[in-house]
Write an enzyme that holds these catalytic residues in place. Sequence first.
Site, mmCIF file in Angstrom:
data_model
loop_
_atom_site.group_PDB
_atom_site.id
_atom_site.type_symbol
_atom_site.label_atom_id
_atom_site.label_comp_id
_atom_site.label_asym_id
_atom_site.label_seq_id
_atom_site.Cartn_x
_atom_site.Cartn_y
_atom_site.Cartn_z
ATOM 1 N N GLU A 107 17.805 19.837 8.381
ATOM 2 C CA GLU A 107 16.619 19.161 8.920
ATOM 3 C C GLU A 107 16.909 17.684 9.104
ATOM 4 O O GLU A 107 17.545 17.061 8.251
ATOM 5 C CB GLU A 107 15.400 19.267 7.984
ATOM 6 N N ASP A 115 -4.269 28.659 8.268
ATOM 7 C CA ASP A 115 -4.835 29.945 8.699
ATOM 8 C C ASP A 115 -4.394 30.308 10.118
ATOM 9 O O ASP A 115 -4.101 31.465 10.411
ATOM 10 C CB ASP A 115 -6.365 29.899 8.663
ATOM 11 N N GLU A 170 14.879 23.077 -0.292
ATOM 12 C CA GLU A 170 14.560 21.876 -1.079
ATOM 13 C C GLU A 170 13.894 22.129 -2.420
ATOM 14 O O GLU A 170 12.735 21.730 -2.627
ATOM 15 C CB GLU A 170 13.635 20.962 -0.270
ATOM 16 N N ASN A 224 18.868 18.364 4.108
ATOM 17 C CA ASN A 224 17.721 17.838 4.851
ATOM 18 C C ASN A 224 17.697 16.338 4.623
ATOM 19 O O ASN A 224 17.480 15.878 3.499
ATOM 20 C CB ASN A 224 16.407 18.431 4.324
ATOM 21 N N HIS A 255 -7.518 26.977 0.851
ATOM 22 C CA HIS A 255 -8.899 27.473 0.871
ATOM 23 C C HIS A 255 -9.683 26.874 -0.294
ATOM 24 O O HIS A 255 -10.876 26.592 -0.169
ATOM 25 C CB HIS A 255 -8.930 29.001 0.786
HETATM 26 C C1 BGC Z 1 10.334 20.084 4.642
HETATM 27 C C2 BGC Z 1 9.494 20.453 5.840
HETATM 28 C C3 BGC Z 1 8.570 19.309 6.205
HETATM 29 C C4 BGC Z 1 9.408 18.082 6.462
HETATM 30 C C5 BGC Z 1 8.603 16.867 6.910
HETATM 31 C C6 BGC Z 1 10.896 18.690 4.690
HETATM 32 O O1 BGC Z 1 11.072 18.200 3.425
HETATM 33 O O2 BGC Z 1 11.361 21.014 4.455
HETATM 34 O O3 BGC Z 1 8.796 21.624 5.574
HETATM 35 O O4 BGC Z 1 7.775 19.610 7.305
HETATM 36 O O5 BGC Z 1 10.073 17.732 5.285
HETATM 37 O O6 BGC Z 1 7.662 16.510 5.964
#
Ligand code: BGC
Length: 503
Positions: free
Chosen positions: A399, A77, A192, A332, A63
């Site tokens: 991820e 939002d 992370e 990730n 914001h």
């Molecule tokens: C994050 C996510 C993000 C993804 C892609 C990761 O480091 O945990 O929240 O969307 O990267 O950018």
Amino acid sequence: MIFFFDKSFIIILLINLLYSQCIAENTCFPSGFKIGVASSAYQTEGAWNVSDKGINNWDTFTHGKNQGNSNEDNTGDIASDSYNKYKEDIQIISDIGFDYYRLSLSWARILPNGFANKISEEGVQHYKNVLDELHAKGIEPFVTIYHWDHPDVLDKLGGWTNELMVDYFEDYARIVFQEFGSRVKLWATINEPNINCLSSYSTGVYAPGFKMPGIGPYICVHNMLKAHTRAYEIYDEEFRQINNGKIGIVIAGFYHFSVEENDTESSDVAFQYESGWIAHPIFSKNGDYPPVMKERIGENSKLEGYPRSRLPEFSPDWIQRIKGTSDYFGLNHYSSNLVKSVPKNPITGWINDSGIVSSVDKSWMRAASIWLSVVPKGFRSILNKIKCEYNNPPVFITENGYSGYANESDIQDINRINYFYSYIEEMLLAINVDGCNVHRYTAWSILDSFEWDMEYKERFGIVHVDFNNPNRTRTPRLSASWLGCVLNRRKLISFDEFNANRI
Ligand code: BGC
């Protein structure tokens, strides 16, 4: 002579044949291997001001960019409106056939004041509804307690640079375990810490937008490691016996290839400064920060005239407490880069505190995100690095995903399918050939969503979301149907094979 075999013998023979074929082709997942998909609260939920939800750091940050004017284009939002559309999302996840869904909780929705003196009944009920819906569809919830959003009031007190965040996080985690422990068997404490702390307190591209390189991120990670440890201890001491779940941390990691052929050092140093910063204190035999970080940051701090290292020190007690506080290594992984060592300069010290500079190979294909080159072999390499470095811990890929551009009409996301295919292929080599202990694979992300500093310009969803439509209409991309096919056959399937079998 005629042999008569009973039916079950033939079925077993066929299964064995198929299994040995998929082992030879490196297309099979180990038995019990689970495949899921992920999202996070601020990126998808929207509903920023419903019921008694408190304002969070990202509400204030986004914001602020609009100087008080509402602008759906660059805030969360409304985002993907998953707060209102969670049933539709879960139906999609169930239709694709995922085993589990990794989602995160919004701290400010649960504790609107930031503190534990007021719990929002509606906030808690919302997540109970989401978890119940997942269970009703046979999808296992994998819940991240903190994926970068916290009540704004805590930022006013210094956010993650304030050591009291450890206490505030502990209170929040306990409430979360109390409220949802019976519904959740798999937890991640913090997503992370390395990326979050660098982007929030060094480059300042994430909330709260502070630029304190060389100081802010080190304090932030220090406090996050303690906060993570407290949450792990609470789970262990107060909840594990009753709820019988697992809890761990999620660490971001590129693989770093040394540019120079005979250089064995730079790849390791780069690993230690990125993933090792979080992982060494938790997973290594001796605990604490990686020795190379302690040495080099200490030397630089001295040269710069600081009375002590800019890297905070853990007491011997904390070193012991932090060690071993993760039931799995949450990784990730998206990409890799090239690294080179630069020797210490006697006057200015180690460049970047690490003595490492990085680049990318121009021949690597790139996704929409500037940092995301497609380097599948790096996946196998980082899994092997984790195996060697930390004695082959159980790894959950929390991820892995590919970004497209917002303006592409990219429902036929063949690049994303190729990315997933080639990365999963390398992961299977790491498992089946190298013996890496990987148990889960999570695709990022189920939906297009708010991509932090990139807002809605980059799209990671296997399901397209129309952000111009007030309904936030969802359209599964081709990658969703390809993943569905992989899940259905429990086998890695090439795009060509998938395509040939499509009706
Ligand atoms: C994050 C996510 C993000 C993804 C892609 C990761 O480091 O945990 O929240 O969307 O990267 O950018």
